[in-house]
Write a protein that holds these residues in place. Structure first.
Motif, mmCIF file in Angstrom:
data_model
loop_
_atom_site.group_PDB
_atom_site.id
_atom_site.type_symbol
_atom_site.label_atom_id
_atom_site.label_comp_id
_atom_site.label_asym_id
_atom_site.label_seq_id
_atom_site.Cartn_x
_atom_site.Cartn_y
_atom_site.Cartn_z
ATOM 1 N N GLU A 56 0.848 -1.196 0.000
ATOM 2 C CA GLU A 56 0.000 0.000 0.000
ATOM 3 C C GLU A 56 0.876 1.235 0.000
ATOM 4 O O GLU A 56 1.742 1.385 0.858
ATOM 5 C CB GLU A 56 -0.937 -0.011 1.214
ATOM 6 N N ILE A 57 0.660 2.096 -0.991
ATOM 7 C CA ILE A 57 1.405 3.355 -1.085
ATOM 8 C C ILE A 57 0.449 4.483 -0.720
ATOM 9 O O ILE A 57 -0.521 4.733 -1.434
ATOM 10 C CB ILE A 57 1.978 3.558 -2.506
ATOM 11 N N ALA A 109 7.906 6.701 -1.372
ATOM 12 C CA ALA A 109 7.828 5.303 -1.818
ATOM 13 C C ALA A 109 8.799 4.972 -2.957
ATOM 14 O O ALA A 109 9.280 3.839 -3.050
ATOM 15 C CB ALA A 109 6.392 4.990 -2.262
ATOM 16 N N ILE A 140 -1.668 -4.460 -5.034
ATOM 17 C CA ILE A 140 -1.019 -3.205 -4.638
ATOM 18 C C ILE A 140 -2.071 -2.101 -4.711
ATOM 19 O O ILE A 140 -2.776 -1.971 -5.720
ATOM 20 C CB ILE A 140 0.171 -2.879 -5.576
ATOM 21 N N VAL A 165 -2.720 2.033 -4.433
ATOM 22 C CA VAL A 165 -2.023 3.319 -4.484
ATOM 23 C C VAL A 165 -3.011 4.449 -4.217
ATOM 24 O O VAL A 165 -3.964 4.647 -4.968
ATOM 25 C CB VAL A 165 -1.347 3.537 -5.865
ATOM 26 N N ASP A 166 -2.764 5.165 -3.120
ATOM 27 C CA ASP A 166 -3.593 6.312 -2.774
ATOM 28 C C ASP A 166 -2.662 7.358 -2.177
ATOM 29 O O ASP A 166 -2.652 7.600 -0.979
ATOM 30 C CB ASP A 166 -4.675 5.893 -1.762
ATOM 31 N N TYR A 168 1.847 9.025 -9.731
ATOM 32 C CA TYR A 168 1.177 7.762 -10.081
ATOM 33 C C TYR A 168 1.832 7.062 -11.276
ATOM 34 O O TYR A 168 2.016 5.849 -11.269
ATOM 35 C CB TYR A 168 -0.310 8.007 -10.375
ATOM 36 N N TYR A 205 5.023 5.531 -10.190
ATOM 37 C CA TYR A 205 4.734 4.311 -9.426
ATOM 38 C C TYR A 205 4.388 3.171 -10.386
ATOM 39 O O TYR A 205 4.877 2.054 -10.239
ATOM 40 C CB TYR A 205 3.563 4.529 -8.457
ATOM 41 N N HIS A 206 3.542 3.479 -11.347
ATOM 42 C CA HIS A 206 3.034 2.429 -12.246
ATOM 43 C C HIS A 206 4.176 1.697 -12.949
ATOM 44 O O HIS A 206 4.172 0.467 -13.022
ATOM 45 C CB HIS A 206 2.065 3.037 -13.276
ATOM 46 N N LEU A 258 5.715 -0.567 -10.396
ATOM 47 C CA LEU A 258 4.812 -1.602 -9.871
ATOM 48 C C LEU A 258 4.561 -2.713 -10.887
ATOM 49 O O LEU A 258 4.288 -3.847 -10.510
ATOM 50 C CB LEU A 258 3.482 -0.970 -9.432
ATOM 51 N N ILE A 310 -3.387 -4.116 -9.406
ATOM 52 C CA ILE A 310 -3.020 -2.823 -8.818
ATOM 53 C C ILE A 310 -4.290 -1.973 -8.800
ATOM 54 O O ILE A 310 -5.007 -1.907 -9.806
ATOM 55 C CB ILE A 310 -1.955 -2.078 -9.658
ATOM 56 N N TYR A 323 -5.623 1.890 -8.338
ATOM 57 C CA TYR A 323 -5.274 3.311 -8.219
ATOM 58 C C TYR A 323 -6.495 4.074 -7.729
ATOM 59 O O TYR A 323 -7.558 4.001 -8.353
ATOM 60 C CB TYR A 323 -4.815 3.878 -9.571
#
Length: 247
Positions: free
Chosen positions: A85-86, A140, A160, A162-163, A169, A172-173, A176, A186, A188
Motif C-alpha cells: 500500500e502506497i 515510496a 497493490i 495506491v492512494d 502515479y 509508481y506504475h 509496480l 493494482i 489506483y
C-alpha cells in the motif's frame, strides 16, 4: 464538485459524510448504500478507526467506507497474501486489507507521515492484525527502486493499492509493473478526482483539485493505452481503477 447552478444547500447535503467522496448524484442514495450494506457489515475495528479519522483535520484524505468494504472483499476474492500500500494516512484501507489477508499475509505499507499512521495503529493492534504490516516512513519511489534492484521481489505482490501523490502515479506504475505478479491487481485511487476529470478547465475548483487534475487525466490515458494490463474503472469512492497485469 457541484456545478455553478447547484444550490449551497445541495452542496452541504452532499458532503455531510466525513471523507465523503461519493460520485453518486444524490447524497441520499450514497447514505442508503452506507446504511443498508456498508455499516451493518463493517467490522468494529474499521468503524472505530473511521470515527477516529473523522476527527482529524485532513479527514478528506481517508478511504471511504464503501471503498474499504470493496477492497476487503476484493482481496478475499483474489486470495491475496502478499500486498503493498502506497499512501496510508490513518490506515483505514490498510486495516480493510489486513483483516482480509490470512494470518501469515503481509502488507508493505509506505507513507511520508508516521504520525497519521500512529493515530490508527492502536486500533489495528487491538484488531490483532498489526503483525501483518511492515510500515516504512518516507517517499515510496526509493523503496520501490530498492525492491526492484534486490531482484527477489519481481512479480512477488498479489495486490497493490495506491492512494498517494497523484503527480507520481505514473512513476509508481512503471515500477509496480515489475513488482506485481502476472494475474495480480493494482488499484489506483481517486482516478475520477472529484468528478473534475470532466469539468471544463475554467470551472471553479479547489486549488489542490485543479493542481492534480492534469496528472489524473494523464494517468487514465496511460493506463488505457498500456498493453500489459486489463483495466476496470469503478465509480466507488472517488473512482478506483483496477489494473490486472496480463504480461
Amino acid at each position: 464538485m457541484g456545478g455553478n447552478g447547484e444550490s449551497n444547500e445541495n452542496q452541504a447535503g452532499r458532503h455531510q459524510e466525513v471523507g465523503h467522496k461519493s460520485l453518486l448524484q444524490s447524497d441520499a442514495l450514497y447514505q442508503y448504500i452506507l446504511q443498508t450494506s456498508v455499516y451493518p457489515k463493517e467490522p468494529e475495528a474499521m468503524k472505530e478507526l473511521r470515527e477516529v479519522t473523522a476527527k482529524h483535520p485532513w479527514n478528506i484524505m481517508t478511504t471511504s467506507a464503501d471503498e474499504g468494504q470493496f477492497l476487503n472483499m476484493l482481496l478475499k476474492l483474489i486470495n491475496a497474501k502478499n500486498t503493498m500500500e502506497i499512501g496510508v494516512y490513518t490506515g483505514y484501507s490498510l486495516l480493510a486489507t489486513a483483516l482480509a489477508l490470512p494470518h501469515d499475509g503481509k502488507i508493505l505499507a509506505m507513507d511520508i507521515n508516521r504520525e497519521n499512521y500512529e493515530l490508527g495503529l492502536p486500533i489495528i493492534q487491538k484488531a490483532g492484525v498489526a503483525h501483518k504490516i511492515d510500515f516504512r516512513e518516507g517517499p515510496a519511489l526509493p523503496v520501490l527502486d530498492q525492491l526492484i534492484q534486490d531482484g527477489n521481489h519481481n512479480g512477488a505482490f498479489d495486490f497493490i493499492f495506491v492512494d498517494a501523490d497523484k503527480d507520481n502515479y505514473i512513476n509508481y506504475h512503471e515500477r509496480l509493473m515489475d513488482l506485481v505478479k502476472v494475474g495480480g491487481v493494482i488499484g489506483y485511487d481517486n482516478t475520477l478526482w472529484n468528478g473534475s476529470v470532466v469539468a471544463p478547465p475554467d470551472a471553479p475548483m479547489r486549488k489542490y483539485v485543479r493542481y492534480y487534475r492534469d496528472f489524473v487525466l494523464e494517468l487514465n490515458k496511460a493506463l488505457a493505452a498500456d498493453p500489459r494490463i486489463e483495466i476496470c474503472q469503478l465509480p466507488v469512492g472517488d473512482g478506483i481503477t483496477l489494473c490486472r497485469r496480463i504480461s
